[in-house]
Design a protein around this motif. Sequence first.
Motif, PDB file in Angstrom:
ATOM      1  N   UNK A   1       7.281  -6.504   9.087  1.00  0.00           N
ATOM      2  CA  UNK A   1       7.436  -6.521   7.632  1.00  0.00           C
ATOM      3  C   UNK A   1       6.406  -5.597   6.983  1.00  0.00           C
ATOM      4  N   UNK A   2       5.164  -5.694   7.427  1.00  0.00           N
ATOM      5  CA  UNK A   2       4.110  -4.875   6.818  1.00  0.00           C
ATOM      6  C   UNK A   2       4.370  -3.384   7.023  1.00  0.00           C
ATOM      7  N   UNK A   3       4.948  -3.021   8.163  1.00  0.00           N
ATOM      8  CA  UNK A   3       5.199  -1.602   8.431  1.00  0.00           C
ATOM      9  C   UNK A   3       6.235  -1.023   7.475  1.00  0.00           C
ATOM     10  N   UNK A   4       7.274  -1.812   7.120  1.00  0.00           N
ATOM     11  CA  UNK A   4       8.282  -1.278   6.209  1.00  0.00           C
ATOM     12  C   UNK A   4       7.780  -1.295   4.762  1.00  0.00           C
ATOM     13  N   UNK A   5       6.960  -2.274   4.422  1.00  0.00           N
ATOM     14  CA  UNK A   5       6.400  -2.332   3.068  1.00  0.00           C
ATOM     15  C   UNK A   5       5.503  -1.124   2.827  1.00  0.00           C
ATOM     16  N   UNK A   6       4.750  -0.736   3.844  1.00  0.00           N
ATOM     17  CA  UNK A   6       3.848   0.413   3.695  1.00  0.00           C
ATOM     18  C   UNK A   6       4.604   1.728   3.574  1.00  0.00           C
ATOM     19  N   UNK A   7       5.890   1.716   3.922  1.00  0.00           N
ATOM     20  CA  UNK A   7       6.724   2.908   3.745  1.00  0.00           C
ATOM     21  C   UNK A   7       7.332   2.971   2.337  1.00  0.00           C
ATOM     22  N   UNK A   8       7.019   1.967   1.511  1.00  0.00           N
ATOM     23  CA  UNK A   8       7.508   1.970   0.134  1.00  0.00           C
ATOM     24  C   UNK A   8       8.747   1.145  -0.112  1.00  0.00           C
ATOM     25  N   UNK A   9       9.186   0.362   0.886  1.00  0.00           N
ATOM     26  CA  UNK A   9      10.365  -0.487   0.711  1.00  0.00           C
ATOM     27  C   UNK A   9       9.975  -1.716  -0.104  1.00  0.00           C
ATOM     28  N   UNK A  10      10.785  -2.045  -1.116  1.00  0.00           N
ATOM     29  CA  UNK A  10      10.583  -3.262  -1.901  1.00  0.00           C
ATOM     30  C   UNK A  10      11.334  -4.387  -1.197  1.00  0.00           C
ATOM     31  N   UNK A  11      10.585  -5.388  -0.744  1.00  0.00           N
ATOM     32  CA  UNK A  11      11.156  -6.409   0.133  1.00  0.00           C
ATOM     33  C   UNK A  11      11.032  -7.804  -0.463  1.00  0.00           C
TER      34      UNK A  11
END
Length: 238
Positions: free
Chosen positions: A38-48
């Motif tokens: 989860x943290x890896x995709x959030x750091x790519x700018x994805x709003x989750x």
Amino acid sequence: MPAQRHKRVLLKLSGEALMGEDSYGINRSTIVRMTEEVSSVVRLGVQLAIVIGGGNIFRGVAPGAQGMDRATADYMGMMATVMNALALQDALKHQKVDARVQSALKIEQVVEPYIRPKALRYLEESKVVIFAAGTGNPFFTTDTAAALRGAEMGAEIVLKATKVDGIYSADPNKDPSATRYSRISFDEVIARRLEVMDATAFALCRDQKLPIRVFSINKHGALQRAIDGEDEGTLVHV
């Protein structure tokens, strides 16, 4: 041409997914691995945003609820999702990810009440929003809550994270010849009664033209691939 990454996503995470190899409760190594993804995709700018279930602790239709009033049992299940949401928020904190829990049941000493404008603002601020207590109503599953919150948040897709890597023509654990669908329409899923999510959730997403991707949360990197629009699991579309 590479697939386009989804910018705002609703992740439906079952309580059972938190158990890992355990028979109940929360497996620490499993929740750590999930929050790392989860943290890896959030750091790519994805709003989750995340809707979490409570089946690892209690659910209204569980054997332990036999003889119990269904509405009472369902409210107990909703409180179980609050416990899971707090555990997930704490695990994300250790990954340096800012997360907020909003509950459809008012337990203001513990979590915020669900307020749509505030949840939208959190997403825009790159905070993960964890929705607990389903819809706040008995007889509605957390799958339906995921469809509802996905529509309310303006998500581009609902990601249904399970222990199975997609939707199959039959139960792959019982029928070795079962085949996985790469893509399938909402109407086909409902007509064939493929019960990976409940019919109410499928119908709501179909009416809102909100696609669903069903994938295995146990496959390393599967969440990233699903968000990137790759051929991961099964895409349910209009």
